[in-house]
Scaffold this motif. Structure first.
Motif, PDB file in Angstrom:
ATOM      1  N   VAL A 150      12.174  26.518 -14.427  1.00 11.61           N
ATOM      2  CA  VAL A 150      12.554  25.164 -14.007  1.00 11.61           C
ATOM      3  C   VAL A 150      11.315  24.365 -13.609  1.00 11.61           C
ATOM      4  CG1 VAL A 150      13.756  23.881 -12.189  1.00 11.61           C
ATOM      5  CG2 VAL A 150      14.915  25.724 -13.393  1.00 11.61           C
ATOM      6  N   GLN A 151      10.384  25.004 -12.904  1.00 14.48           N
ATOM      7  CA  GLN A 151       9.160  24.308 -12.491  1.00 14.48           C
ATOM      8  C   GLN A 151       8.358  23.854 -13.699  1.00 14.48           C
ATOM      9  OE1 GLN A 151       5.717  25.741 -12.680  1.00 14.48           O
ATOM     10  NE2 GLN A 151       4.968  23.795 -11.917  1.00 14.48           N
ATOM     11  N   ILE A 152       8.223  24.697 -14.698  1.00 16.23           N
ATOM     12  CA  ILE A 152       7.458  24.326 -15.893  1.00 16.23           C
ATOM     13  C   ILE A 152       8.153  23.193 -16.646  1.00 16.23           C
ATOM     14  CG2 ILE A 152       6.721  25.146 -18.166  1.00 16.23           C
ATOM     15  CD1 ILE A 152       6.116  27.853 -16.845  1.00 16.23           C
ATOM     16  N   ILE A 153       9.471  23.294 -16.820  1.00 15.52           N
ATOM     17  CA  ILE A 153      10.200  22.262 -17.560  1.00 15.52           C
ATOM     18  C   ILE A 153      10.183  20.936 -16.821  1.00 15.52           C
ATOM     19  CG2 ILE A 153      12.507  21.578 -18.359  1.00 15.52           C
ATOM     20  CD1 ILE A 153      12.952  24.545 -19.074  1.00 15.52           C
ATOM     21  N   VAL A 154      10.452  20.947 -15.522  1.00 12.28           N
ATOM     22  CA  VAL A 154      10.481  19.699 -14.748  1.00 12.28           C
ATOM     23  C   VAL A 154       9.090  19.068 -14.691  1.00 12.28           C
ATOM     24  CG1 VAL A 154      10.814  18.773 -12.415  1.00 12.28           C
ATOM     25  CG2 VAL A 154      12.522  20.282 -13.409  1.00 12.28           C
ATOM     26  N   SER A 155       8.069  19.875 -14.530  1.00 11.36           N
ATOM     27  CA  SER A 155       6.705  19.332 -14.482  1.00 11.36           C
ATOM     28  C   SER A 155       6.298  18.725 -15.818  1.00 11.36           C
ATOM     29  CB  SER A 155       5.711  20.424 -14.088  1.00 11.36           C
ATOM     30  OG  SER A 155       5.989  20.914 -12.806  1.00 11.36           O
ATOM     31  N   ARG A 156       6.654  19.392 -16.913  1.00 10.18           N
ATOM     32  CA  ARG A 156       6.327  18.844 -18.233  1.00 10.18           C
ATOM     33  C   ARG A 156       7.092  17.551 -18.498  1.00 10.18           C
ATOM     34  NH1 ARG A 156       2.446  19.914 -21.609  1.00 10.18           N
ATOM     35  NH2 ARG A 156       3.899  19.469 -23.241  1.00 10.18           N
ATOM     36  N   LEU A 157       8.365  17.500 -18.088  1.00  8.45           N
ATOM     37  CA  LEU A 157       9.147  16.271 -18.258  1.00  8.45           C
ATOM     38  C   LEU A 157       8.578  15.141 -17.404  1.00  8.45           C
ATOM     39  CD1 LEU A 157      12.813  17.593 -18.421  1.00  8.45           C
ATOM     40  CD2 LEU A 157      11.453  16.609 -20.270  1.00  8.45           C
ATOM     41  N   ALA A 158       8.152  15.464 -16.185  1.00  5.39           N
ATOM     42  CA  ALA A 158       7.547  14.441 -15.323  1.00  5.39           C
ATOM     43  C   ALA A 158       6.238  13.942 -15.922  1.00  5.39           C
ATOM     44  CB  ALA A 158       7.313  15.006 -13.922  1.00  5.39           C
ATOM     45  N   MET A 159       5.438  14.854 -16.487  1.00  4.46           N
ATOM     46  CA  MET A 159       4.193  14.443 -17.118  1.00  4.46           C
ATOM     47  C   MET A 159       4.475  13.559 -18.334  1.00  4.46           C
ATOM     48  SD  MET A 159       1.052  16.788 -18.551  1.00  4.46           S
ATOM     49  CE  MET A 159       1.740  17.179 -20.134  1.00  4.46           C
ATOM     50  N   CYS A 160       5.475  13.923 -19.129  1.00  2.00           N
ATOM     51  CA  CYS A 160       5.825  13.112 -20.302  1.00  2.00           C
ATOM     52  C   CYS A 160       6.323  11.733 -19.885  1.00  2.00           C
ATOM     53  CB  CYS A 160       6.882  13.824 -21.129  1.00  2.00           C
ATOM     54  SG  CYS A 160       6.263  15.284 -21.970  1.00  2.00           S
ATOM     55  N   ALA A 161       7.145  11.679 -18.839  1.00  2.00           N
ATOM     56  CA  ALA A 161       7.657  10.390 -18.375  1.00  2.00           C
ATOM     57  C   ALA A 161       6.521   9.528 -17.841  1.00  2.00           C
ATOM     58  CB  ALA A 161       8.715  10.606 -17.299  1.00  2.00           C
TER      59      ALA A 161
END
Length: 150
Positions: free
Chosen positions: A128-139
């Protein structure tokens, strides 16, 4: 600013680029893949690879200490003007390294104790940390795109 108007880096900046920054950009691409392999190895075997225990934090420290002078000294900062692709690669690569190092470190903490429920919780937390962090970086980069220095 076209190519002819860019300031040419000095000999020290060129040597710093050749011996530190160029290998570092290759390391920024390869290291997150290594962290992914360590994460998959840990999940599949249930044990933390002995060679990976202190690697995430020391890798992040080494990368950031190598990049730090390029932002503070004007002669080294000219590398980002001379090589326009370098700044986006360094920023996105460093963020990827931080994200995967945090995920691997979190997973390794969960596998310190042999407890199946704790390990499952930390596997889910790391993913979850990796997915949420990557989504936040993309946003973030969607609304504020990275551009070379111009």
């Amino acid at each position: 600013m076209n190519y002819q108007e860019r300031p040419a880096p000095g000999i020290f900046a060129r040597l710093y680029f050749l011996f530190f920054i160029l290998p570092l950009t290759l390391l920024l691409v390869i290291t997150p893949l290594g962290f992914m392999m360590d994460i998959f190895t840990t999940i599949s075997s249930g044990w933390v690879p002995a060679s990976s225990v202190g690697v995430p934090s020391s890798m992040v420290q080494a990368v950031l200490m190598t990049l730090l002078p390029t932002f503070f000294f004007a002669r080294l900062r000219s590398l980002y003007w001379y090589f326009p692709w370098l700044l986006p690669v360094v920023i996105i690569g460093s963020l990827n390294l931080l994200i995967f190092a945090a995920g691997a470190g979190l997973l390794f903490k969960g596998f310190e104790v042999i407890n199946a429920s704790r390990q499952i919780i930390f596997i889910v937390l790391a993913i979850v940390q990796i997915i949420v962090s990557r989504l936040a970086m993309c946003a973030y980069f969607h609304f504020r795109p990275l551009k070379p220095l111009s």
